[in-house]
Design a protein around this motif. Structure first.
Motif, PDB file in Angstrom:
ATOM      1  N   LEU A 163       5.080   5.515  -5.218  1.00 41.99           N
ATOM      2  CA  LEU A 163       5.050   5.623  -6.681  1.00 41.99           C
ATOM      3  C   LEU A 163       4.314   6.896  -7.093  1.00 41.99           C
ATOM      4  CD1 LEU A 163       4.194   1.990  -7.896  1.00 41.99           C
ATOM      5  CD2 LEU A 163       6.310   3.247  -8.291  1.00 41.99           C
ATOM      6  N   ALA A 164       3.175   7.140  -6.427  1.00 37.53           N
ATOM      7  CA  ALA A 164       2.349   8.295  -6.796  1.00 37.53           C
ATOM      8  C   ALA A 164       3.047   9.615  -6.496  1.00 37.53           C
ATOM      9  CB  ALA A 164       1.014   8.230  -6.057  1.00 37.53           C
ATOM     10  N   ALA A 165       3.982   9.561  -5.532  1.00 40.61           N
ATOM     11  CA  ALA A 165       4.682  10.798  -5.167  1.00 40.61           C
ATOM     12  C   ALA A 165       5.878  11.078  -6.083  1.00 40.61           C
ATOM     13  CB  ALA A 165       5.159  10.696  -3.721  1.00 40.61           C
ATOM     14  N   GLY A 166       6.081  10.244  -7.082  1.00 42.57           N
ATOM     15  CA  GLY A 166       7.219  10.410  -7.993  1.00 42.57           C
ATOM     16  C   GLY A 166       7.106  11.654  -8.861  1.00 42.57           C
ATOM     17  N   ASP A 167       8.100  11.831  -9.709  1.00 37.82           N
ATOM     18  CA  ASP A 167       8.090  13.000 -10.589  1.00 37.82           C
ATOM     19  C   ASP A 167       8.438  12.551 -12.006  1.00 37.82           C
ATOM     20  OD1 ASP A 167       7.937  15.647 -11.372  1.00 37.82           O
ATOM     21  OD2 ASP A 167      10.078  15.993 -11.018  1.00 37.82           O
ATOM     22  N   SER A 168       7.505  12.763 -12.916  1.00 36.59           N
ATOM     23  CA  SER A 168       7.723  12.408 -14.323  1.00 36.59           C
ATOM     24  C   SER A 168       6.705  13.196 -15.129  1.00 36.59           C
ATOM     25  CB  SER A 168       7.492  10.899 -14.522  1.00 36.59           C
ATOM     26  OG  SER A 168       6.103  10.635 -14.486  1.00 36.59           O
TER      27      SER A 168
ATOM     28  N   ILE B 218       0.851  -1.199   0.000  1.00 36.34           N
ATOM     29  CA  ILE B 218       0.000   0.000   0.000  1.00 36.34           C
ATOM     30  C   ILE B 218       0.886   1.249   0.000  1.00 36.34           C
ATOM     31  CG2 ILE B 218      -1.677   1.341   1.346  1.00 36.34           C
ATOM     32  CD1 ILE B 218      -2.736  -1.343   2.425  1.00 36.34           C
ATOM     33  N   ARG B 219       1.906   1.203   0.865  1.00 37.50           N
ATOM     34  CA  ARG B 219       2.804   2.361   0.965  1.00 37.50           C
ATOM     35  C   ARG B 219       3.641   2.530  -0.292  1.00 37.50           C
ATOM     36  NH1 ARG B 219       4.193   1.542   7.357  1.00 37.50           N
ATOM     37  NH2 ARG B 219       2.289   2.522   8.071  1.00 37.50           N
ATOM     38  N   GLU B 220       3.921   1.411  -0.940  1.00 35.99           N
ATOM     39  CA  GLU B 220       4.675   1.474  -2.191  1.00 35.99           C
ATOM     40  C   GLU B 220       3.881   2.265  -3.238  1.00 35.99           C
ATOM     41  OE1 GLU B 220       5.369  -2.310  -3.997  1.00 35.99           O
ATOM     42  OE2 GLU B 220       7.129  -1.607  -5.092  1.00 35.99           O
ATOM     43  N   MET B 221       2.558   2.087  -3.226  1.00 39.46           N
ATOM     44  CA  MET B 221       1.716   2.834  -4.168  1.00 39.46           C
ATOM     45  C   MET B 221       1.799   4.335  -3.876  1.00 39.46           C
ATOM     46  SD  MET B 221       0.519   0.842  -6.393  1.00 39.46           S
ATOM     47  CE  MET B 221      -0.682   1.837  -7.270  1.00 39.46           C
ATOM     48  N   ASP B 222       1.801   4.683  -2.578  1.00 40.76           N
ATOM     49  CA  ASP B 222       1.932   6.098  -2.201  1.00 40.76           C
ATOM     50  C   ASP B 222       3.262   6.657  -2.700  1.00 40.76           C
ATOM     51  OD1 ASP B 222      -0.475   6.470  -0.958  1.00 40.76           O
ATOM     52  OD2 ASP B 222       0.245   5.931   1.034  1.00 40.76           O
TER      53      ASP B 222
ATOM     54  N   THR C 216      -0.814   9.273  -9.534  1.00 43.50           N
ATOM     55  CA  THR C 216      -1.630  10.351  -8.983  1.00 43.50           C
ATOM     56  C   THR C 216      -1.868  10.099  -7.496  1.00 43.50           C
ATOM     57  OG1 THR C 216      -2.821  10.201 -11.077  1.00 43.50           O
ATOM     58  CG2 THR C 216      -3.710  11.725  -9.454  1.00 43.50           C
ATOM     59  N   PRO C 217      -1.393  10.987  -6.613  1.00 43.65           N
ATOM     60  CA  PRO C 217      -1.666  10.788  -5.184  1.00 43.65           C
ATOM     61  C   PRO C 217      -3.182  10.753  -4.930  1.00 43.65           C
ATOM     62  CG  PRO C 217      -0.036  12.509  -5.504  1.00 43.65           C
ATOM     63  CD  PRO C 217      -0.576  12.177  -6.864  1.00 43.65           C
ATOM     64  N   ILE C 218      -3.565   9.961  -3.940  1.00 42.62           N
ATOM     65  CA  ILE C 218      -4.988   9.749  -3.669  1.00 42.62           C
ATOM     66  C   ILE C 218      -5.709  11.084  -3.400  1.00 42.62           C
ATOM     67  CG2 ILE C 218      -4.617   9.233  -1.215  1.00 42.62           C
ATOM     68  CD1 ILE C 218      -7.225   7.429  -3.265  1.00 42.62           C
TER      69      ILE C 218
ATOM     70  N   SER D   3      -5.849   1.695 -15.337  1.00 48.48           N
ATOM     71  CA  SER D   3      -6.248   2.116 -13.985  1.00 48.48           C
ATOM     72  C   SER D   3      -5.026   2.180 -13.077  1.00 48.48           C
ATOM     73  CB  SER D   3      -7.257   1.142 -13.380  1.00 48.48           C
ATOM     74  OG  SER D   3      -8.289   0.905 -14.282  1.00 48.48           O
ATOM     75  N   PHE D   4      -4.155   1.199 -13.222  1.00 46.78           N
ATOM     76  CA  PHE D   4      -2.952   1.150 -12.390  1.00 46.78           C
ATOM     77  C   PHE D   4      -2.077   2.376 -12.641  1.00 46.78           C
ATOM     78  CE2 PHE D   4       1.451  -0.091 -11.572  1.00 46.78           C
ATOM     79  CZ  PHE D   4       1.355  -0.571 -10.278  1.00 46.78           C
ATOM     80  N   ILE D   5      -1.908   2.707 -13.935  1.00 47.36           N
ATOM     81  CA  ILE D   5      -1.097   3.877 -14.279  1.00 47.36           C
ATOM     82  C   ILE D   5      -1.684   5.139 -13.632  1.00 47.36           C
ATOM     83  CG2 ILE D   5      -0.774   5.474 -16.245  1.00 47.36           C
ATOM     84  CD1 ILE D   5       1.474   3.610 -16.050  1.00 47.36           C
TER      85      ILE D   5
END
Lengths: 241, 267
Positions: B17-22, B11-15, B137-139, B130-132
């Motif tokens: 990933l979403a906090a990345g920059d691209s 779950i935290r890994e998703m957070d 995108t942060p929740i 959906s995964f992308i």
């Protein structure tokens, strides 16, 4: 500032947890609330915050703690939880800090300024965008204090602020508490911390106030403390090398 | 690390990933949201035998994975439970639909096989898109985007709190599972005799924690509405992305690009 008048709290039909408590806390006072486990310290805090129903009168700056006044009361009180994990629920420190000011209607620019000020004051700027689950226990406690300070509360309430901290982080939290220039009510078993931060102590036992007075007087009274399942602060216990 | 701790980590890994920059992370959340919806609708609209038309839609997730830097293997790892279900949806098609639809060399391929592959691809593509979206995108941004399109506050708050409380629940499971295994060494899983008390305790502990969290929210002025951080403003590039991608999806839906390229190659 804070007034308790004949306050009792009872869970269901069991024995009251707080019994007929009365005391006042003046503006700017720093008060330590001590007592053995089950004495009623956390219950007292929860009643003050309006999280528990009570009998009698509790007032904060002349406003009675009643359901309709809770938003006003809670704007004035900043509560630091014992367990920071239960306090911080947003993903990052920044988002957690902005939660309260946004709820109180501050603009994004104001909120950013307020957050930067507090982080700078606590020397925590490097935590701003860190994820809450990635910071250490000590950092989390400091961040939890920051989330409360950013609300600019008139009174700071802290439940066991130094519990489960290492000596370095404990000292850091104590230094921050000493720097507060507002009314503070702290519950703790860490009596040395109370000596360092509070001028006044209220000793609770089984829901009643058994002593209320100057910190160095009450915390030097070995007989009183031991009668209430407590010990002298380490520095006055004679065990120090 | 027990299973619950692994789930928490995921779950935290998703957070993270979403906090990345691209370039994909920087896109306006609402653009990504609508593009994802448009992609899923167009993918789902293909006929069960139209494998040719569907196949080119792999380009969207592939390009997005590349641009966002989100590893494809992370997708397959996280979808390991859902993917078998997606595959299972069409697994009986070859049994019921045996008419030969095309030949690969001299081997006849039945309509059932084609429709099974089409169904699997539709499911996998939709999951990838959906995964992308979620991984870039942060929740909170996603919830802010949903509020912008007037999704009722109560539904959005429910979504956000559910997401947050899954973490709380999982944390409690992890703590309790560790405590159990430390006193039941060598035991695989939790013995059935302990399930009742385990679940009861889990419920009570989760409720306690949820109450504390809710108290923390109330004490900081929460009155039922989340104030999402001011969402990113739409830039020209975001609108262009939205319009262009929808146009591409619609174009590919009606123009058989794969067949056209195939004909060019054959000539």
């Amino acid at each position: 500032m804070i007034r308790f008048e004949n306050v009792s709290v009872q869970y269901d039909k069991s024995e009251p947890v707080l019994k007929d408590l009365s005391f006042h806390i003046q503006k700017g006072e720093k008060v330590g609330l001590i007592g053995a486990n089950g004495a009623g310290k956390t219950t007292l805090m929860n009643a003050l915050l309006g999280l528990l129903p009570h009998e009698g009168t509790i007032e904060v700056e002349g406003i009675e703690v009643e359901k309709q006044n809770l938003p006003e009361i809670r704007k004035r009180l900043g509560f630091v939880f014992q367990n920071s994990d239960n306090q911080m629920f947003m993903p990052t420190v920044y988002e957690d800090m902005s939660f309260a000011p946004l709820n109180y209607g501050h603009s994004k620019e104001q909120v950013d300024r307020m957050i930067d000020d507090v982080l700078e004051q606590l020397e925590l700027s490097e935590l701003k965008y860190r994820h809450n689950h990635r910071i250490s226990g000590g950092e989390k406690r400091m961040a939890a204090i920051a989330t409360i300070l950013v609300m600019r509360p008139h009174v700071i309430l802290m439940d066991e602020p130094t519990a489960s901290l290492d000596p370095y982080n404990r000292r850091k939290v104590i230094d921050v508490m000493r720097s507060f220039d507002r009314t503070m009510l702290v519950t703790s078993h860490d009596l040395d911390m109370i000596v360092d931060t509070c001028q006044r102590v209220i000793l609770l036992s089984r829901g009643r106030i058994v002593a209320d007075g100057k910190t160095d007087v009450i915390l030097h009274d070995k007989a009183l403390l031991e009668a209430n399942r407590m010990e002298l602060p380490f520095r006055w216990s004679g065990n120090r090398e | 690390m027990n299973k619950a701790e692994k789930s928490l980590y995921e779950i935290r890994e998703m957070d993270d990933l979403a906090a990345g920059d691209s370039p994909v992370h920087r896109l306006w959340p609402l653009s990504k949201f609508f593009v994802t919806i448009a992609y899923i609708i167009t993918v789902m609209s293909f006929h069960k035998y139209d494998l040719n038309g569907l196949f080119v839609y792999v380009l969207y997730p592939v390009v997005m994975f590349q641009l966002s830097g989100v590893p494809v293997r992370t997708f397959f790892r996280k979808m390991r439970i859902v993917l078998p279900l997606v595959i299972a949806v069409g697994v009986f098609n070859p049994v019921f639909d045996r008419d030969i639809l095309l030949y690969v060399g001299k081997v006849g391929v039945s309509g059932g096989v084609v429709s099974m592959v089409t169904l699997i691809l539709k499911g996998v593509f939709a999951l990838m898109a959906s995964f992308i979206l979620v991984a870039t995108t942060p929740i909170d941004d996603l919830c802010a985007a949903l509020r912008m399109i007037r999704v009722p506050a109560v539904i959005v708050s429910l979504l956000l709190l559910t997401y947050r409380y899954i973490g709380v629940l999982t944390e409690e499971v992890a703590i309790m599972t560790n405590a159990y295994h430390l006193r039941a060494p060598g035991q695989k899983g939790i013995h059935i005799s302990a399930w009742g008390s385990f679940l009861g305790q889990l419920l009570l502990r989760s409720m306690d924690r949820a109450n504390e969290l809710y108290a923390s929210m109330q004490l900081r002025g929460f009155q039922g509405n989340f104030y999402y951080r001011e969402g990113k403003k739409a830039r020209f590039a975001d609108i262009l992305f939205l319009v262009l991608m929808i146009a591409v999806f619609v174009f590919l839906r009606f123009f058989p690009l794969a067949a056209w390229i195939g004909k060019l190659v054959v000539r």
